[in-house]
Structure formats: structure tokens, C-alpha cells
Design an enzyme around this catalytic site. Structure first.
Site, short mmCIF file in Angstrom:
data_model
loop_
_atom_site.label_atom_id
_atom_site.label_comp_id
_atom_site.label_asym_id
_atom_site.label_seq_id
_atom_site.Cartn_x
_atom_site.Cartn_y
_atom_site.Cartn_z
CD GLU A 255 -1.62 2.21 2.06
OE1 GLU A 255 -1.29 3.26 1.47
OE2 GLU A 255 -1.64 2.10 3.29
CB CYS A 294 -1.13 6.74 2.10
SG CYS A 294 -2.33 5.89 3.15
#
Length: 835
Positions: A255, A294
Site C-alpha cells: 500500500e 497516503c
């Protein structure tokens, strides 16, 4: 403070390669990390052996309960986590997302386990497949914990949530984990991890902690292990290509950072709620965690005619965002996590400056802080006037409060710009134009892990662009890493081995613990609905009597249900249909089946809980006789919330056949079935039998009560429950009262050291009966009166000194606990009739 590592079930110190960790707000030393000398190969072996054995032997249900207990334990200690979180530069709101969001993820997966996963160490996935003509050879799939250890490498922006988000799925799947937090802020991860261990809730070997540099830990991963990485795309690609990972079929989930976008719809002009929502969302995503997310918005895609409006409105919103010390209540944005990370951020900003124009560079005065000692940066907005030609905005991620505005003409251009990020975790669209949203979203979906649509209709309840939720996937294609985390139960699949199982119905029933059609059924004289949850065995069956369907049944059901479909009511309209004459309703067949298999007497079955997979295979006409085969198919342990009776769900296979032994209907019904209780049933014969064992010489195991005092005490409360005696309620606080009433429904006994205010502490009440035998008679008489009273007055309520005004159900729960408590006090609990 030197951070310790948790390896082999012990806290160990590094041997000298110390890394100082500084307060991001004022530059002071907070802690030192050190992993020098750790035997990583041995640590992985310990996880694969001890950890795997202990976790994989637990059921999914038990692992879910484990997650809940850990989360509750941590929340009780959350204040110290907040104190440490402020030192990472996080505001209170930032810390809430990290700390309580992490615990919330544990709660979410605990709830999923209790509602949807079996009370077995494996999980049957999908339907059974018939592999032969006569059904003697069938197949299905099972999921079991992958026999290895999960190495989890987390980013620095969420020291708590980052760890708990990954652990929620690995622990629930039954896979032990080694947590490697990013070094900045690892002192916060360390504090939470310490409490996880000190709780004693997790089995030995379930988790280990590497607090500092990871060394060569990934050199020792092997087949069956997994690696989960959150961080930069470049680092993730390097790790994925390591020989130990690529050559050993090690599962790898990445990720990575991504250039997420938010699109302002063509309809969202200044003055509309959508325009205001867009500005607010962009500002929040730029300033929450100082843009160190993120999922933060890096590219602001707006209609070309609204660029100036967006620039002005966003600049004003950012001007009003106070930056500084997170401990000051005025602060709305904290600092970057550290000076080193800030230097990297500044280098990325220079790359953006080389190609795009810096149109907003906030000159904020800090609140209770200074730029020299702290790692502070004001928000910065760039403008890319030619986003299809200038690529820096689509390639460079400045991991902080930095974003770029870029114009578009139509839905096609908006979607095309969104996709130029080459893979994102999330993209958002702020618009109320359904056509625009639909066209844009499906075109950009292939390059996004999540699409968030915001407008005035969902704004109040929306969780926001940057909030991954446990029930939805967190991950994305391309640059975002191609990984998938969470997503409800799908998040567990990464840690589970899927295996096809083939065999006879009896064999698959034995393996899966789910009854398979064609397997041996177990018939007995005891009706299956007379069994408590623990007593029901897979394969328990009932064959009912037959019932002949009549014309009157069909007509009456049509009238009752208002279902006057022609096939049930008009014989003249059947030409060209599959029916020979008017046919019985399918739902009548199910209702009639229930009438045949249901036990009418009160018993452990509490309620019908649902209906699954109902199929009708042959028509049933007037004159046909149906018979039902009811078989216990599957048991699902169920967590109980609030004031509900402890219970589980039993799935029953219902097979309806006609007089020719042809299957006409198959369905699965779900019933809520009570579990046995540890508390005494108020059964007159049973109570009388136990009282026969009570004598004048019977001595209490605790307390000073005599046998007769105990009987007269129980009688007092029986009389209170029917209003013959009255005592004022002593509980005045409403919140406390609700907690006390909730306790009645829990399987928690009265504690032996409980002191009731209405009783003398060091002496017994005066006796009112001449001897023990008379006291026994009076108790039985009062119990009989109590039972009759609530049959005749089911809605009556009377005052209890602790629970205040309560009715039949609560009084019964109390008496069962109360009788059990005092019968145990005098050794009368053997051979109890309990339910």
C-alpha cells in the site's frame, strides 16, 4: 527512554546501534531505538511455530472476541497514547483518528467475526458443488490460516492505526505477526504494543515487535510467510523484488503513496453547497496530519472556468488554519513527523516548483512553537496550467500539506486527469450531477482503489475523502501498490490458504461441520427445537407428518396474503404456462412446512432469524400431500449485545417432498436458539428437590446466613416481585440504573462479597418462622404465587431495591441469579436443572 523490542515472548534491548527519536514540535529527545543484535531468523521461526500453533488452533469466533478485548483494554489506557501522539506533531483530532480509529478497526473485525464467521478454526468458502449425477461425490472449498508468519512494515504517519489495521486481519485469520513500525514515532507504537502484551489476552507468539531498523529480517522469509508494506512506492518495489520474496512465493501486499485527486463537478459553482464542501474537503485533506496521509488530496481537478474561484476560496480557508503546538487548543494543524522527513518533503517541493507555479505559500505564525526547533511547514498550493503536458504533478508526491490545482473542460478530461496518477488509493468527486458522476466514476475506476462521491445529500454522515473504512477495501492499483487491505472479510483472504475438498456428503459434513444434502440424518424422539444451542448436533433431523393441500388452502392464502397472481386463482388463464391447474403459492408451501416442523411449546428456540436460498422445484396442486425433512445444517455462535438472551444461530435445511417423494422446495431457515444458562431454572419440582438437601445443620460456604435466614431472604424478594412487600429503590442515578439492568442479561453471577445495603452487615435478620421446614413450605408457596402471578399479569411491574421498577422478564432474570447464588452458598447446586 530506550525502546525495547519484543522477540521470543521477551522484551530485549538492542546492542548499540542507537537511533535518536525527537519531538517533532520542539526538537527534544523523546526516545532511542535500537535493533542491533536481534536474531531475526529465530524470531520468524518462533512466530511460525509457537505463534502459529496457538493462533491457528483458535476459532474465528474466539479470535474475534480476542480483538474486542484487546481494543477495550487499550481504550482504558488511551490518555498516555495521546500524550505521546502530540510529540509526533499530531493534533488531538489527528490523534483520535490514529488511536481510536485503530481500536475501532479491531472492534469492526470483532463484530464481523461474531456475525459472519464460524466457531471453527477454518472457514468454508462458497457453495457446495455437485460433482456426480447422483450426488455421492461433491466438493467445496475451505480456508485455513497460512502456515507462516506475517512481517508488517508500517509507515510513520499513523503509528497506531497502521499497526492495528494490519493486525486486525492477520490475527483474525489466525496468522502470527511481526510488527515493524516506521522509526519516527515508533515510541507511540511501542507504548500501545506494550499494553497489548501486558493485557495477557493474546496467546504466546501471536505478535512480536521490531522497534528500529529492520536489518535483514526479510532475508529469512519463506513459503507460507507474508509481507505487508506501507510506504513509498520506490521502497516497496525494491522489497518486492528481493530474492527471498520473489523466489519463495512469499505473499506480498503493498500500500504505497499515491497522487490522489479530488474532482469538482461542472455543476458545483460558487454559492452551491457542493463548492463549499469541496473547499472544506481539500483544506481538511491538506492539513489533517499536516498532509502526511497516503490518502490525502494531491491533485485538485477543477473546471477551467472555476480555477480562480477555487484558488481564492482555498487560500482563505488555509489562511484561517492555525498551525503550531498540538497541545494548544487553537491549533488545527501540527508538524511534519521530523526534520529528516521534512528535508525529503522540501526536495519534492523543489521538483514541483521546476514545472508548476506556486500560487499559495502560507506565511503562518506558529502557535506556541517555532520553525527552528519544530518540523513545521505551512500549506502550499501549486497550479499546473497544462496538466496534459506537464507531468510533475502526476509523478512527484510531496508527502505533506502540498497540493496542485489543475483545470479540465469536460467529464472525459476530468477522468483522464484522474488516471494520470497511474494508480491511486482514492479519488473523489464533489458533485450533485448524477450523469457527470456516473460517467466520470466508471471511467476512472480502473486506476483507483476507492471512489468517494460527496454532495449535500450525504455530507452530514460522510466519513470523508481520506478515511479508509474496515468494511471497504484500502489499496489501489499501479503506483498505489496493487494491494488490498481490510475490505471486510475479504481482507482475511490474503492470510488464508484456499483448499478444494472433495468426497461423499458424509465426509464433507464431517470436515466442514456443515450438513451436506445426502449425508446421514440423525433422527430421535426429542424434537430438534427442544434442544439448546449447545445440544444441537449437525445432522439432527425431524421427519414430519404429511399435510394434504386443498383448494381452500390456496384460496385462503390468496385472501390472507393478497397474492392473487393468476396461476393461483384463475384456472382459465393457464394455457401455455408450466401449470396444469391452479397451483399453491410457494410461500404457502414454506408456511405449511413451518407449521409441520415447528414445535409449539415454549423452548430454547427464541425466534425465526432469517431465510436463505429458498428454491421451488415442482408445483404443488390441491390434492398433493407434502412432508418435511428438517435437518440441522450449521451452527453460528453469536455475540450478545445489550438486553438479549445469550443465544446462537442454527441454520436448518428444509426439504419439502410430495407424495411421490419428489423434492418440491428446498430452503435454509435460521433460528435464534438460546444457550444453556449457568443459572437455576425456576422449576417448582427442581427447587423442592434441592431444598430436601437443606438441613438445620447446613453451613454456608461464605457469609453468616443460616439456612433458614437464606430461605426467608429469598422469600422476601419473591414477595417484592409481586407487590406483596415493598422497598424503596436505592439507585438514583439513571446511568447507573441502566448499567445494573444490563447486568441482569449477562451471564455474570452475583459476587460472593456483595454487600446489600438493606441487610445488617454483622448479624442476621430475625427469623419469622418457627423452624426450617416451615420456611421451606413458605418459600415454595411464594414461588408458586410468583409464577402464577406473572402468568395472569404479564405486564405488571414492581419495585426492586436496586433495579427500581421492573417487569416480568427482569424479575425472572434476577430470581434465577439470586436463587443460584444462595443455593451455591449452601452447597445445593449439584444436579441443577439449568437452561
Amino acid at each position: 527512554m530506550k525502546l525495547r523490542n519484543y522477540i521470543h515472548g521477551q522484551w530485549v534491548d538492542g546492542l548499540g546501534n542507537e537511533i535518536p527519536l525527537y519531538n517533532a514540535v520542539n526538537g527534544e529527545l523523546v526516545a532511542v531505538s535500537d535493533t542491533e543484535g536481534i536474531d531475526f531468523e529465530s524470531a520468524l521461526h518462533y512466530g511460525r511455530t509457537v505463534g502459529y500453533k496457538n493462533l491457528s488452533s483458535m476459532t474465528f469466533y474466539d479470535r474475534g472476541e480476542m480483538l474486542k478485548k484487546v481494543a477495550l483494554y487499550l481504550l482504558e489506557r488511551k490518555k498516555k497514547y495521546y500524550d505521546l501522539s502530540y510529540k509526533t506533531g499530531a493534533t488531538h483530532a489527528d490523534s483520535w483518528v490514529d488511536i481510536e480509529g485503530g481500536c475501532g478497526t479491531f472492534f469492526a473485525y470483532s463484530g464481523l467475526a461474531k456475525r459472519m464467521l464460524p466457531n471453527t478454526p477454518f472457514w468454508v468458502d462458497g457453495d457446495t458443488q455437485k460433482l456426480s449425477a447422483n450426488g455421492t461425490f461433491i466438493g467445496t472449498h475451505i480456508l485455513t490460516p497460512s502456515e507462516g508468519v506475517s512481517v508488517q512494515i508500517n509507515a510513520y504517519n499513523f503509528p497506531v492505526w497502521g499497526m492495528m489495521e494490519k493486525l486486525s486481519t492477520s490475527l483474525l485469520a489466525g496468522v502470527p505477526s511481526i510488527v515493524k513500525p516506521a522509526t519516527p514515532g515508533s515510541y507511540l507504537t511501542n507504548a500501545v504494543f506494550q499494553d497489548m502484551i501486558e493485557s495477557g489476552i493474546l496467546p504466546e507468539g501471536a505478535i512480536q515487535l521490531v522497534c528500529g531498523e529492520p536489518g535483514n529480517i526479510l532475508d529469512y522469509v519463506q513459503d507460507g510467510d507474508s509481507v505487508l508494506f506501507t510506504g513509498s512506492a520506490s521502497t516497496g518495489k525494491k522489497l518486492k523484488s528481493l530474492p527471498s520474496i520473489s523466489s519463495n512465493a512469499v505473499r506480498f501486499n503493498m500500500e504505497a503513496d499515491s497522487l490522489n485527486c479530488s474532482i469538482l463537478g461542472l455543476d458545483a459553482k460558487p454559492g452551491t453547497p457542493e463548492f463549499d464542501l469541496f473547499i472544506k474537503e481539500v483544506r481538511n485533506e491538506m492539513t489533517t496530519k499536516a498532509g502526511q496521509k497516503c490518502t490525502a488530496i494531491r491533485r485538485i481537478i477543477v473546471p477551467e472556468n472555476l480555477v480562480g474561484d477555487v484558488q481564492n476560496a482555498l487560500s482563505k480557508a488555509l489562511d484561517q488554519t492555525k498551525i503550531g503546538n498540538p497541545l494548544n487548543r487553537e491549533t488545527r494543524m501540527g508538524s511534519i513527523v521530523g526534520k529528516k522527513e521534512m528535508a525529503v518533503l522540501e526536495s519534492k517541493i523543489e521538483l514541483l516548483k521546476a514545472e508548476t507555479e506556486l500560487i499559495y505559500d502560507g506565511k503562518h505564525e506558529l502557535v506556541d512553537a517555532d520553525y527552528e526547533n519544530g518540523a513545521f511547514m505551512s500549506p502550499k498550493v501549486f497550479y499546473n496550467d497544462k496538466p496534459f503536458e506537464k507531468n510533475a504533478s502526476h509523478e512527484v508526491e510531496a508527502f505533506g500539506p502540498v497540493s496542485t490545482i489543475m483545470p479540465y473542460k469536460d467529464a472525459d478530461e476530468a477522468a483522464a486527469l484522474a488516471k494520470r496518477g497511474k494508480g491511486s488509493l482514492v479519488g473523489s468527486i464533489v458533485s450533485r450531477d448524477e450523469k457527470f458522476v456516473a460517467e466520470t466514476s466508471w471511467k476512472m475506476a480502473s486506476s483507483h482503489g476507492r471512489i468517494f462521491v460527496l454532495n449535500r445529500d450525504n455530507a452530514k454522515e460522510s466519513t470523508g475523502h481520506g478515511s479508509p473504512l474496515p468494511t471497504l477495501m484500502h489499496g489501489g492499483p499501479g503506483r498505489a501498490g496493487g494491494g488490498e487491505e481490510m475490505g471486510g472479510l475479504n481482507g482475511l483472504h490474503f492470510f488464508l490458504q484456499k483448499t478444494a475438498i472433495q468426497g461423499s456428503p458424509d465426509i464433507l459434513t464431517a470436515i466442514t461441520k456443515i450438513y451436506q444434502q445426502g449425508a446421514t440424518q440423525h433422527f430421535s424422539d426429542k424434537h430438534p427445537f427442544r434442544k439448546y444451542f449447545e445440544e444441537v448436533e449437525i445432522g439432527d433431523s425431524l421427519e414430519t407428518a404429511g399435510r394434504t393441500v386443498t383448494e381452500a388452502d390456496i384460496v385462503n392464502f390468496s385472501n390472507v396474503s393478497w397474492d392473487h397472481f393468476y396461476a393461483h386463482t384463475d384456472a382459465t388463464s393457464l394455457n401455455g404456462t408450466i401449470f396444469d391447474k391452479t397451483v399453491a403459492h410457494g410461500y404457502f408451501i414454506l408456511s405449511a412446512a413451518a407449521g409441520l416442523f415447528v414445535s409449539g411449546k415454549k423452548g430454547p428456540v427464541i425466534a425465526n432469524y432469517g431465510l436463505e436460498n429458498a428454491s421451488f422445484f415442482k408445483p404443488v396442486y390441491a390434492g398433493d400431500t407434502i412432508t418435511v425433512y428438517l435437518t440441522a445444517k450449521e451452527k453460528i455462535n453469536k455475540g450478545v449485545k445489550g438486553r438479549n438472551i445469550p443465544s446462537g444461530v442454527v441454520k436448518w435445511l428444509v426439504e419439502v417432498v410430495n407424495q411421490r417423494d419428489e423434492i418440491v422446495c428446498v430452503a435454509t431457515i435460521l433460528t435464534l436458539v438460546a444457550k444453556k444458562s449457568q443459572f437455576l431454572d425456576l422449576n417448582l419440582k427442581n427447587i423442592q428437590k434441592k431444598l430436601n438437601g437443606l438441613t438445620q445443620n447446613s453451613q454456608p460456604k461464605w457469609g453468616i446466613m443460616t439456612a433458614q435466614n437464606m430461605l426467608e431472604h429469598l422469600e422476601d424478594f419473591l414477595k417484592m416481585s409481586v407487590g406483596e412487600e415493598q422497598m424503596e429503590c436505592r439507585t438514583k442515578d439513571e446511568e447507573q440504573l441502566e448499567k445494573l439492568r444490563d447486568w441482569l442479561y449477562k451471564e455474570k453471577a452475583i459476587t460472593r462479597d456483595l454487600k446489600f445495603e438493606g441487610l445488617p452487615e454483622n448479624e442476621n435478620a430475625a427469623l419469622r418462622y418457627k423452624n426450617l421446614e416451615q420456611a421451606k413450605e413458605k418459600l415454595i408457596e411464594s414461588l408458586k404465587n410468583y409464577l402464577i402471578y406473572y402468568r395472569e399479569n404479564p405486564l405488571a411491574e414492581h419495585t426492586h431495591p436496586l433495579f427500581c421498577n421492573i417487569g416480568k422478564e427482569m424479575w425472572e432474570l434476577f430470581h434465577r441469579k439470586h436463587f443460584t447464588h444462595h443455593f451455591e452458598q449452601f452447597g445445593l447446586t449439584s444436579n441443577f436443572i439449568i437452561n
